[in-house]
Design a protein around this motif. Structure first.
Motif, PDB file in Angstrom:
ATOM      1  N   MET A  78      72.459  56.677  53.424  1.00  0.00           N
ATOM      2  CA  MET A  78      72.732  55.292  53.030  1.00  0.00           C
ATOM      3  C   MET A  78      73.690  55.265  51.848  1.00  0.00           C
ATOM      4  O   MET A  78      73.660  56.156  50.991  1.00  0.00           O
ATOM      5  N   SER A  79      74.496  54.235  51.806  1.00  0.00           N
ATOM      6  CA  SER A  79      75.362  53.994  50.648  1.00  0.00           C
ATOM      7  C   SER A  79      74.671  53.035  49.677  1.00  0.00           C
ATOM      8  O   SER A  79      73.831  52.230  50.079  1.00  0.00           O
ATOM      9  N   PHE A  80      75.060  53.142  48.411  1.00  0.00           N
ATOM     10  CA  PHE A  80      74.574  52.240  47.353  1.00  0.00           C
ATOM     11  C   PHE A  80      73.043  52.233  47.275  1.00  0.00           C
ATOM     12  O   PHE A  80      72.407  51.183  47.215  1.00  0.00           O
ATOM     13  N   VAL A  81      72.458  53.394  47.284  1.00  0.00           N
ATOM     14  CA  VAL A  81      71.002  53.507  47.284  1.00  0.00           C
ATOM     15  C   VAL A  81      70.570  54.468  46.186  1.00  0.00           C
ATOM     16  O   VAL A  81      71.348  55.342  45.772  1.00  0.00           O
ATOM     17  N   ASP A  82      69.358  54.290  45.699  1.00  0.00           N
ATOM     18  CA  ASP A  82      68.798  55.249  44.749  1.00  0.00           C
ATOM     19  C   ASP A  82      67.575  55.911  45.375  1.00  0.00           C
ATOM     20  O   ASP A  82      67.209  55.632  46.519  1.00  0.00           O
ATOM     21  N   GLN A  83      66.946  56.782  44.609  1.00  0.00           N
ATOM     22  CA  GLN A  83      65.816  57.558  45.121  1.00  0.00           C
ATOM     23  C   GLN A  83      64.670  56.651  45.570  1.00  0.00           C
ATOM     24  O   GLN A  83      64.056  56.870  46.614  1.00  0.00           O
ATOM     25  N   THR A  84      64.393  55.601  44.811  1.00  0.00           N
ATOM     26  CA  THR A  84      63.310  54.681  45.155  1.00  0.00           C
ATOM     27  C   THR A  84      63.574  53.994  46.481  1.00  0.00           C
ATOM     28  O   THR A  84      62.650  53.790  47.290  1.00  0.00           O
ATOM     29  N   GLY A  85      64.840  53.641  46.731  1.00  0.00           N
ATOM     30  CA  GLY A  85      65.188  52.990  47.993  1.00  0.00           C
ATOM     31  C   GLY A  85      64.944  53.883  49.193  1.00  0.00           C
ATOM     32  O   GLY A  85      64.417  53.449  50.230  1.00  0.00           O
ATOM     33  N   ILE A  86      65.321  55.162  49.075  1.00  0.00           N
ATOM     34  CA  ILE A  86      65.095  56.115  50.174  1.00  0.00           C
ATOM     35  C   ILE A  86      63.597  56.282  50.421  1.00  0.00           C
ATOM     36  O   ILE A  86      63.131  56.299  51.572  1.00  0.00           O
ATOM     37  N   GLN A  87      62.830  56.406  49.355  1.00  0.00           N
ATOM     38  CA  GLN A  87      61.393  56.597  49.507  1.00  0.00           C
ATOM     39  C   GLN A  87      60.741  55.395  50.188  1.00  0.00           C
ATOM     40  O   GLN A  87      59.898  55.553  51.077  1.00  0.00           O
ATOM     41  N   SER A  88      61.131  54.185  49.792  1.00  0.00           N
ATOM     42  CA  SER A  88      60.565  52.981  50.402  1.00  0.00           C
ATOM     43  C   SER A  88      60.930  52.890  51.874  1.00  0.00           C
ATOM     44  O   SER A  88      60.106  52.489  52.708  1.00  0.00           O
ATOM     45  N   LEU A  89      62.166  53.258  52.205  1.00  0.00           N
ATOM     46  CA  LEU A  89      62.603  53.244  53.609  1.00  0.00           C
ATOM     47  C   LEU A  89      61.731  54.175  54.450  1.00  0.00           C
ATOM     48  O   LEU A  89      61.251  53.794  55.532  1.00  0.00           O
ATOM     49  N   ILE A  90      61.516  55.407  53.989  1.00  0.00           N
ATOM     50  CA  ILE A  90      60.761  56.392  54.764  1.00  0.00           C
ATOM     51  C   ILE A  90      59.301  55.986  54.884  1.00  0.00           C
ATOM     52  O   ILE A  90      58.671  56.170  55.938  1.00  0.00           O
ATOM     53  N   GLU A  91      58.735  55.428  53.831  1.00  0.00           N
ATOM     54  CA  GLU A  91      57.349  54.955  53.910  1.00  0.00           C
ATOM     55  C   GLU A  91      57.198  53.863  54.956  1.00  0.00           C
ATOM     56  O   GLU A  91      56.258  53.883  55.770  1.00  0.00           O
ATOM     57  N   GLY A  92      58.144  52.926  54.985  1.00  0.00           N
ATOM     58  CA  GLY A  92      58.108  51.882  56.011  1.00  0.00           C
ATOM     59  C   GLY A  92      58.332  52.429  57.408  1.00  0.00           C
ATOM     60  O   GLY A  92      57.705  51.982  58.377  1.00  0.00           O
ATOM     61  N   LEU A  93      59.231  53.417  57.516  1.00  0.00           N
ATOM     62  CA  LEU A  93      59.527  54.033  58.812  1.00  0.00           C
ATOM     63  C   LEU A  93      58.283  54.699  59.403  1.00  0.00           C
ATOM     64  O   LEU A  93      57.961  54.515  60.586  1.00  0.00           O
ATOM     65  N   LEU A  94      57.579  55.467  58.593  1.00  0.00           N
ATOM     66  CA  LEU A  94      56.390  56.158  59.074  1.00  0.00           C
ATOM     67  C   LEU A  94      55.261  55.175  59.359  1.00  0.00           C
ATOM     68  O   LEU A  94      54.518  55.319  60.335  1.00  0.00           O
ATOM     69  N   GLN A  95      55.131  54.175  58.534  1.00  0.00           N
ATOM     70  CA  GLN A  95      54.101  53.161  58.766  1.00  0.00           C
ATOM     71  C   GLN A  95      54.354  52.424  60.082  1.00  0.00           C
ATOM     72  O   GLN A  95      53.426  52.167  60.857  1.00  0.00           O
ATOM     73  N   TYR A  96      55.595  52.114  60.361  1.00  0.00           N
ATOM     74  CA  TYR A  96      55.959  51.361  61.569  1.00  0.00           C
ATOM     75  C   TYR A  96      55.773  52.184  62.834  1.00  0.00           C
ATOM     76  O   TYR A  96      55.399  51.670  63.890  1.00  0.00           O
ATOM     77  N   SER A  97      56.046  53.475  62.764  1.00  0.00           N
ATOM     78  CA  SER A  97      56.034  54.316  63.969  1.00  0.00           C
ATOM     79  C   SER A  97      54.720  55.077  64.147  1.00  0.00           C
ATOM     80  O   SER A  97      54.570  55.828  65.107  1.00  0.00           O
ATOM     81  N   TRP A  98      53.761  54.897  63.257  1.00  0.00           N
ATOM     82  CA  TRP A  98      52.526  55.684  63.282  1.00  0.00           C
ATOM     83  C   TRP A  98      51.641  55.307  64.468  1.00  0.00           C
ATOM     84  O   TRP A  98      51.466  54.113  64.764  1.00  0.00           O
ATOM     85  N   PRO A  99      51.042  56.280  65.166  1.00  0.00           N
ATOM     86  CA  PRO A  99      50.178  55.974  66.318  1.00  0.00           C
ATOM     87  C   PRO A  99      48.917  55.217  65.894  1.00  0.00           C
ATOM     88  O   PRO A  99      48.361  55.457  64.818  1.00  0.00           O
ATOM     89  N   ASN A 100      48.481  54.339  66.763  1.00  0.00           N
ATOM     90  CA  ASN A 100      47.342  53.485  66.463  1.00  0.00           C
ATOM     91  C   ASN A 100      46.021  54.241  66.483  1.00  0.00           C
ATOM     92  O   ASN A 100      45.037  53.794  65.894  1.00  0.00           O
ATOM     93  N   ASP A 101      45.957  55.385  67.172  1.00  0.00           N
ATOM     94  CA  ASP A 101      44.695  56.119  67.239  1.00  0.00           C
ATOM     95  C   ASP A 101      44.470  56.990  66.003  1.00  0.00           C
ATOM     96  O   ASP A 101      43.487  57.722  65.936  1.00  0.00           O
ATOM     97  N   LYS A 102      45.375  56.901  65.030  1.00  0.00           N
ATOM     98  CA  LYS A 102      45.207  57.598  63.749  1.00  0.00           C
ATOM     99  C   LYS A 102      44.938  56.553  62.667  1.00  0.00           C
ATOM    100  O   LYS A 102      45.233  55.373  62.829  1.00  0.00           O
ATOM    101  N   ASP A 103      44.358  57.000  61.549  1.00  0.00           N
ATOM    102  CA  ASP A 103      44.162  56.086  60.425  1.00  0.00           C
ATOM    103  C   ASP A 103      45.510  55.541  59.971  1.00  0.00           C
ATOM    104  O   ASP A 103      46.507  56.274  59.937  1.00  0.00           O
ATOM    105  N   PRO A 104      45.574  54.255  59.604  1.00  0.00           N
ATOM    106  CA  PRO A 104      46.851  53.660  59.199  1.00  0.00           C
ATOM    107  C   PRO A 104      47.462  54.372  57.996  1.00  0.00           C
ATOM    108  O   PRO A 104      46.752  54.913  57.147  1.00  0.00           O
ATOM    109  N   VAL A 105      48.779  54.377  57.959  1.00  0.00           N
ATOM    110  CA  VAL A 105      49.500  54.953  56.824  1.00  0.00           C
ATOM    111  C   VAL A 105      49.451  53.965  55.663  1.00  0.00           C
ATOM    112  O   VAL A 105      49.815  52.794  55.807  1.00  0.00           O
ATOM    113  N   VAL A 106      48.985  54.443  54.517  1.00  0.00           N
ATOM    114  CA  VAL A 106      48.877  53.603  53.324  1.00  0.00           C
ATOM    115  C   VAL A 106      50.069  53.889  52.420  1.00  0.00           C
ATOM    116  O   VAL A 106      50.336  55.042  52.068  1.00  0.00           O
ATOM    117  N   VAL A 107      50.798  52.835  52.062  1.00  0.00           N
ATOM    118  CA  VAL A 107      51.966  52.981  51.186  1.00  0.00           C
ATOM    119  C   VAL A 107      51.734  52.170  49.924  1.00  0.00           C
ATOM    120  O   VAL A 107      50.965  51.213  49.920  1.00  0.00           O
TER     121      VAL A 107
END
Length: 624
Positions: free
Chosen positions: A285-314
């Motif tokens: 990504m352009s114009f991003v800092d470390q916090t932005g990358i971390q928030s993106l990945i947390e949302g990505l994993l939360q969105y794609s996580w299988p329902n038969d596992k415990d939810p991803v807590v961010v």
């Protein structure tokens, strides 16, 4: 239409919406794409000769005429068989009357694992013969017609989960191993998680999916790369170990947000936990800092996580490199259990124990310890929390020191304390390894420390920018890669004490495994040239294209790559990443199915100006 068994849970789980913490910026194109991809149940029997899958039939289908295709899983007394496809199992009644003799002959004589097509009526099983352990256990198929599509010869192993097979045999007959339930589940879950990641990145957050070349040039530093000969004498391509340079160049080109399911290659030899070719979710990504990358990945994993596992807590917790090393003895800690490292140097400042005195008198000298709960059963010769300490060291420990040690370590009856003294990093690293070894020993005795259903994420930040080279400690090498930006507070150290400089590198750890790594990049050509040429002693000509690009208005940018194979391995609880890859290599890098790598005739090497020189017997003997 009924959506079957475990696949139903998989699709529902991967399609559940979540609350987003940031509002995506999208135009009419992304809105229309999102609306057109509304959650719907896939049509598994579209475009094919079957009417239904084996695993989807239920009592609601009673009386329906169906056509099924699949493999014969099991046959009993020539009265019924179990038919299997990717979706599940169904019981098929073999007709016994004379008028259906041809059907009976086909179904009775076809070997197990033969492929057949049957047509018939869905009927109820007789009362008392229902199978509650089988999703289709209330019904069976009364066959009218059958066709043998392909007979199966004698199998090298049975296609059953409980049948033990060596990994070498599984890899040799991978196309048979893929028929197992577990491999089917792993690969389908992988596919669905990748699809949800693509949806999250491209449809919700405006990323552009771009393929980058696999024929590139050698990159300084990092892992060893595979070489590919060209028709120009003495010139070779390299297979990229990551699309690192390309994704940075895409940011220079104004693409702003890049994403790719990228194939990567590393010639790392015999590594049981690695593959010479692997897949990563590559992001920049352009114009991003470390916090932005971390928030993106947390949302990505939360969105794609299988329902038969415990939810991803961010958000995920964050620790610095110095903190994880001091607490867990490693930069990829398993935080599902405690047994943390405790600094007990102050307890022994005035000790008479020689090796402790010696350690504390040296620079960075320290005394560290970990407490092993209920460790007396596995480590009876070490310091026990019991008053009668069973250790040679105990004779030299004063009562006040013993009481303070018990207080600091919070020991209980039957606990064991492991103590080490020495240079800080080495002492922590040693206890980190012992921590994991003791966890293994305790779990073999039934103590549950690492819950297999728990997913414990951790961000590790503030890594050192450089490390001393193993072969020459006076020289530096990049701790991550040479394009990683220094920590803003440490830029001045590059010109005075570069060994002390921290980086803007971050790793994502899950249950003791590094599943992702990235950094904010250097976007200033002068700084990049200084690090490459002056600090790392690299030939900048190899990267002239990148340095030139940085001079033409490169935006600040950063990114990350998630190791897809290892991530799916952990999600599915598989023992090896080879269990989540359709056609993996062995731990020695061989494809046992196709016998790859293979030799090439000299005439095919001639256009590449290559001649293979095989060692003589005498040379081979000396090599051994």
């Amino acid at each position: 239409m009924y959506f079957p068994s475990w696949l139903s849970q998989l699709y529902r789980g991967l399609s559940r919406p979540i609350r987003r913490t940031t509002q995506p910026i999208w135009g009419s194109l992304y809105r229309s794409l999102l609306q057109s991809s509304q959650r719907r149940i896939p049509e598994f029997s579209s475009f094919v000769v079957r009417t239904n899958t084996c695993g989807e039939l239920r009592s609601s289908h009673l009386g329906q005429e169906v056509t099924l295709c699949g493999w014969i899983q099991y046959r009993r007394q020539n009265t019924f068989l179990v038919l299997r496809d990717f979706d599940g199992l169904v019981q098929v009644i073999i007709p016994q009357d004379e008028s259906a003799a041809s059907v009976k002959k086909i179904l009775c004589e076809a070997p197990v694992e033969s492929v057949v097509q049957v047509s018939g009526t869905v009927i109820s099983r007789p009362a008392g013969q229902e199978n509650p352990k089988m999703p289709t256990g209330e019904i069976e198929i009364k066959v009218k017609t059958a066709e043998l599509l392909n007979a199966c010869k004698k199998l090298p192993f049975e296609i059953k989960n409980f049948v033990k097979k060596t990994e070498a045999l599984r890899l040799q007959y991978r196309y048979l191993d893929l028929r197992s339930f577990q491999m089917q589940y792993n690969l389908r879950l992988r596919s669905q998680m990748v699809m949800k990641m693509r949806e999250y990145l491209c449809n919700l957050h405006g990323f552009v999916d771009i393929e980058t070349p696999t024929l590139f040039k050698r990159t300084p530093g990092g892992a060893k790369e595979f070489l590919v000969p060209s028709r120009e004498p003495g010139k070779f391509y390299s297979l990229p170990q990551s699309p690192q340079q390309f994704k940075q160049l895409l940011m220079v080109g104004g693409l702003d947000r890049y994403f790719q399911v990228a194939r990567c290659y590393r010639d790392e030899g015999s590594r049981p936990d690695r593959q010479p070719e692997f897949t990563q979710i590559d992001i920049e990504m352009s114009f991003v800092d470390q916090t932005g990358i971390q928030s993106l990945i947390e949302g990505l994993l939360q969105y794609s996580w299988p329902n038969d596992k415990d939810p991803v807590v961010v958000p995920f917790p964050t620790m610095t490199f110095a903190e994880v090393l001091a607490t867990y003895g490693t930069d990829k800690p398993d935080t599902r259990f405690g047994m943390k490292i405790i600094d007990i140097s102050d307890v022994f400042r005035n000790t008479e124990i020689g090796f402790l005195q010696d350690a504390l008198s040296k620079p960075h000298g320290t005394v560290k310890a970990i407490c092993i709960p209920e460790g007396a059963e596995i480590l009876p010769v070490f310091l026990n929390a019991n008053r009668n300490w069973n250790s040679p060291v105990a004779n030299f420990i004063m009562e006040s020191q013993r009481l303070e040690l018990i207080r600091l370590m919070e020991t209980q009856e039957e606990d064991v304390v492991l103590l080490t003294a020495g240079e800080h990093n080495k002492a922590c690293s040693l206890l980190g390894k012992l921590r994991l070894e003791c966890a293994d020993l305790l779990e073999t005795r039934g103590v549950v420390l690492r819950d297999p259903t728990l997913f414990s994420f951790l961000w590790v930040v503030d890594f050192p920018l450089f490390l001393p080279k193993e072969e020459n400690p006076r020289e530096l090498e990049s701790a991550h890669h040479p394009f990683t930006a220094p920590h803003p507070s440490d830029i001045h150290l590059l010109y005075t004490e570069p060994k002390k400089a921290r980086s803007q590198h971050y790793d994502l750890v899950l249950n003791g495994n590094e599943i992702g790594g990235g950094s904010i990049r250097i976007h200033n050509a002068e700084l990049q040239r200084y690090i490459l040429a002056t600090l790392l002693k690299e030939d900048v000509k190899m990267l002239s294209h990148l340095l030139q690009a940085l001079d033409y208005g490169a935006p600040p940018h950063g990114g990350i790559a998630l190791g897809l194979d290892r991530l799916i391995c952990l999600v599915t609880g598989s023992p090896s990443i080879r269990d989540v890859i359709a056609f993996p290599k062995s731990f020695r890098g061989h494809d046992l199915m196709s016998n790859t790598p293979d030799s090439v005739p000299p005439e095919e090497l001639k256009p590449y100006h290559i001649r293979v020189s095989k060692p003589t017997d005498s040379k081979a003997e000396r090599a051994h």
